[in-house]
Design an enzyme around this catalytic site. Sequence first.
Site, PDB file in Angstrom:
ATOM      1  N   SER A  50     -29.245   6.728 -62.528  1.00 36.22           N
ATOM      2  CA  SER A  50     -28.260   5.761 -63.015  1.00 36.22           C
ATOM      3  C   SER A  50     -26.977   6.515 -63.324  1.00 36.22           C
ATOM      4  O   SER A  50     -27.024   7.649 -63.825  1.00 36.22           O
ATOM      5  CB  SER A  50     -28.776   5.097 -64.302  1.00 36.22           C
ATOM      6  OG  SER A  50     -27.706   4.488 -64.995  1.00 36.22           O
ATOM      7  N   HIS A  96     -24.609   8.277 -56.837  1.00 29.88           N
ATOM      8  CA  HIS A  96     -25.708   9.245 -56.901  1.00 29.88           C
ATOM      9  C   HIS A  96     -26.669   8.943 -55.752  1.00 29.88           C
ATOM     10  O   HIS A  96     -26.408   8.041 -54.934  1.00 29.88           O
ATOM     11  CB  HIS A  96     -26.405   9.184 -58.271  1.00 29.88           C
ATOM     12  CG  HIS A  96     -26.790   7.783 -58.698  1.00 29.88           C
ATOM     13  ND1 HIS A  96     -27.683   7.006 -58.003  1.00 29.88           N
ATOM     14  CD2 HIS A  96     -26.356   7.026 -59.742  1.00 29.88           C
ATOM     15  CE1 HIS A  96     -27.820   5.835 -58.606  1.00 29.88           C
ATOM     16  NE2 HIS A  96     -27.013   5.813 -59.653  1.00 29.88           N
ATOM     17  N   VAL A 142     -34.633   4.969 -56.965  1.00 32.74           N
ATOM     18  CA  VAL A 142     -34.745   6.416 -56.715  1.00 32.74           C
ATOM     19  C   VAL A 142     -34.838   7.101 -58.075  1.00 32.74           C
ATOM     20  O   VAL A 142     -34.110   6.751 -59.013  1.00 32.74           O
ATOM     21  CB  VAL A 142     -33.525   6.940 -55.922  1.00 32.74           C
ATOM     22  CG1 VAL A 142     -33.630   8.443 -55.694  1.00 32.74           C
ATOM     23  CG2 VAL A 142     -33.413   6.205 -54.588  1.00 32.74           C
ATOM     24  N   GLN A 187     -30.630  -8.173 -61.958  1.00 28.04           N
ATOM     25  CA  GLN A 187     -29.378  -8.353 -61.202  1.00 28.04           C
ATOM     26  C   GLN A 187     -29.674  -8.709 -59.743  1.00 28.04           C
ATOM     27  O   GLN A 187     -29.038  -9.587 -59.154  1.00 28.04           O
ATOM     28  CB  GLN A 187     -28.549  -7.073 -61.273  1.00 28.04           C
ATOM     29  CG  GLN A 187     -27.373  -7.050 -60.314  1.00 28.04           C
ATOM     30  CD  GLN A 187     -26.499  -5.830 -60.477  1.00 28.04           C
ATOM     31  OE1 GLN A 187     -25.655  -5.796 -61.345  1.00 28.04           O
ATOM     32  NE2 GLN A 187     -26.682  -4.810 -59.644  1.00 28.04           N
ATOM     33  N   MET A 209     -20.207   0.431 -58.445  1.00 31.90           N
ATOM     34  CA  MET A 209     -19.114   0.691 -59.393  1.00 31.90           C
ATOM     35  C   MET A 209     -18.736   2.164 -59.335  1.00 31.90           C
ATOM     36  O   MET A 209     -18.143   2.708 -60.277  1.00 31.90           O
ATOM     37  CB  MET A 209     -19.526   0.286 -60.810  1.00 31.90           C
ATOM     38  CG  MET A 209     -19.804  -1.212 -60.922  1.00 31.90           C
ATOM     39  SD  MET A 209     -19.537  -1.901 -62.561  1.00 31.90           S
ATOM     40  CE  MET A 209     -20.740  -0.986 -63.509  1.00 31.90           C
ATOM     41  N   GLY A 214     -29.307   7.374 -55.550  1.00 37.84           N
ATOM     42  CA  GLY A 214     -29.757   5.972 -55.467  1.00 37.84           C
ATOM     43  C   GLY A 214     -28.798   5.161 -54.611  1.00 37.84           C
ATOM     44  O   GLY A 214     -29.215   4.402 -53.717  1.00 37.84           O
ATOM     45  N   HIS A 215     -27.489   5.329 -54.866  1.00 36.68           N
ATOM     46  CA  HIS A 215     -26.501   4.615 -54.041  1.00 36.68           C
ATOM     47  C   HIS A 215     -26.602   5.069 -52.578  1.00 36.68           C
ATOM     48  O   HIS A 215     -26.516   4.256 -51.656  1.00 36.68           O
ATOM     49  CB  HIS A 215     -25.082   4.907 -54.532  1.00 36.68           C
ATOM     50  CG  HIS A 215     -24.791   4.419 -55.919  1.00 36.68           C
ATOM     51  ND1 HIS A 215     -24.578   5.268 -56.972  1.00 36.68           N
ATOM     52  CD2 HIS A 215     -24.670   3.163 -56.406  1.00 36.68           C
ATOM     53  CE1 HIS A 215     -24.323   4.559 -58.062  1.00 36.68           C
ATOM     54  NE2 HIS A 215     -24.381   3.283 -57.751  1.00 36.68           N
ATOM     55  N   GLU A 244     -33.400  -1.876 -56.771  1.00 35.07           N
ATOM     56  CA  GLU A 244     -34.379  -2.560 -57.629  1.00 35.07           C
ATOM     57  C   GLU A 244     -34.297  -2.068 -59.068  1.00 35.07           C
ATOM     58  O   GLU A 244     -34.869  -2.670 -59.963  1.00 35.07           O
ATOM     59  CB  GLU A 244     -35.793  -2.346 -57.089  1.00 35.07           C
ATOM     60  CG  GLU A 244     -36.066  -3.151 -55.843  1.00 35.07           C
ATOM     61  CD  GLU A 244     -37.499  -3.048 -55.386  1.00 35.07           C
ATOM     62  OE1 GLU A 244     -38.238  -2.167 -55.903  1.00 35.07           O
ATOM     63  OE2 GLU A 244     -37.892  -3.835 -54.509  1.00 35.07           O
TER      64      GLU A 244
HETATM   65  O1  PAF Z   1     -24.902  -2.654 -59.997  1.00 33.25           O
HETATM   66  C1  PAF Z   1     -23.670  -2.452 -60.009  1.00 33.25           C
HETATM   67  O2  PAF Z   1     -23.190  -1.353 -59.784  1.00 33.25           O
HETATM   68  C2  PAF Z   1     -22.730  -3.611 -60.336  1.00 33.25           C
HETATM   69  O3  PAF Z   1     -23.307  -4.473 -61.265  1.00 33.25           O
HETATM   70  C3  PAF Z   1     -22.251  -4.376 -59.093  1.00 33.25           C
HETATM   71  C4  PAF Z   1     -23.405  -5.053 -58.372  1.00 33.25           C
HETATM   72  C5  PAF Z   1     -21.552  -3.431 -58.132  1.00 33.25           C
HETATM   73  C6  PAF Z   1     -21.256  -5.476 -59.488  1.00 33.25           C
HETATM   74  O4  PAF Z   1     -20.144  -4.942 -60.130  1.00 33.25           O
END
Ligand code: PAF
Length: 277
Positions: free
Chosen positions: A182, A31, A173, A150, A27, A33-34, A145
């Site tokens: 986050s 950061h 992370v 999710q 979304m 983590g991504h 994780e």
């Molecule tokens: O974890 C997230 O950022 C969101 O829930 C996702 C998986 C991109 C779905 O919108």
Amino acid sequence: MRTTAELQAWSDSCRKQDRSIAMVPTMGALHEGHLSLVDAAKAKADAIVVSIFVNPTQFGPGEDFDAYPRTEASDLAKLEGHGVEVVFAPNAAQMYPDGFATSISVGGPSMGLETDFRPHFFAGVATVVAKLLLAARPHYAFFGEKDYQQLLVVRRMTRDLNIGTEIVGNPTVREADGLALSSRNAYLDADARQKAARLPAVLKHVIVSLEAGAPTETALADGRAALERNGFDVDYLSLCDAETLGAPIPGHSRRLLVAARLGSTRLIDNMPVAAGA
Ligand code: PAF
């Protein structure tokens, strides 16, 4: 890239050239983590697509959809040098055109925990992730994780609907003091940010007690009390079977999951716990 038609055409051309595709759905407000997900994806596949979409259907009334950070220009800059071929950043009309009327309801791992507090959440996530996977048709999709429930819900949905994408979970992370990265950490003021580090510290403490054989109820009650003493309002602190998120099963690995609020900021975290007797 802004349209699903472009994404589908890109995926078709990769597949024609026998290039494997990995997707990292996000979304935005990226950061480390991504970026660790992107790097793991790059290590596994030839062509990487990152999606950036603040998905309205996974936010309930009164949640932070409007406040959620939207930082596309800096997100694109952060992705530079990570080998991303395509960034898919659609608008809401592209994902949910007029007349859109479908919602995916997942049972199993979506029961309890987050669903008890955010009943709309997993239908929103499952629906948008299914749309993203069906458009990009990646061989792999990477999820952190940190959002453990999710991850299991997306994996269940992908298998149940024969989507054909392998869902890969990547370790959380953390900041130097243990706080899980986050996008929502940006909401914490300095005082709350300092208190937030108690969350992973309490999880670790509960795990030490559990693994030393303390009764589950006692360890969880002590953990909840410690969080409350540190200013948290606890939504849940639960010990679950790591694969199903049902009740722990002797001999199976377990997961300790927490959601707790510091003022108006809701934090979630989780850690593995060794199998119990
Ligand atoms: O974890 C997230 O950022 C969101 O829930 C996702 C998986 C991109 C779905 O919108």
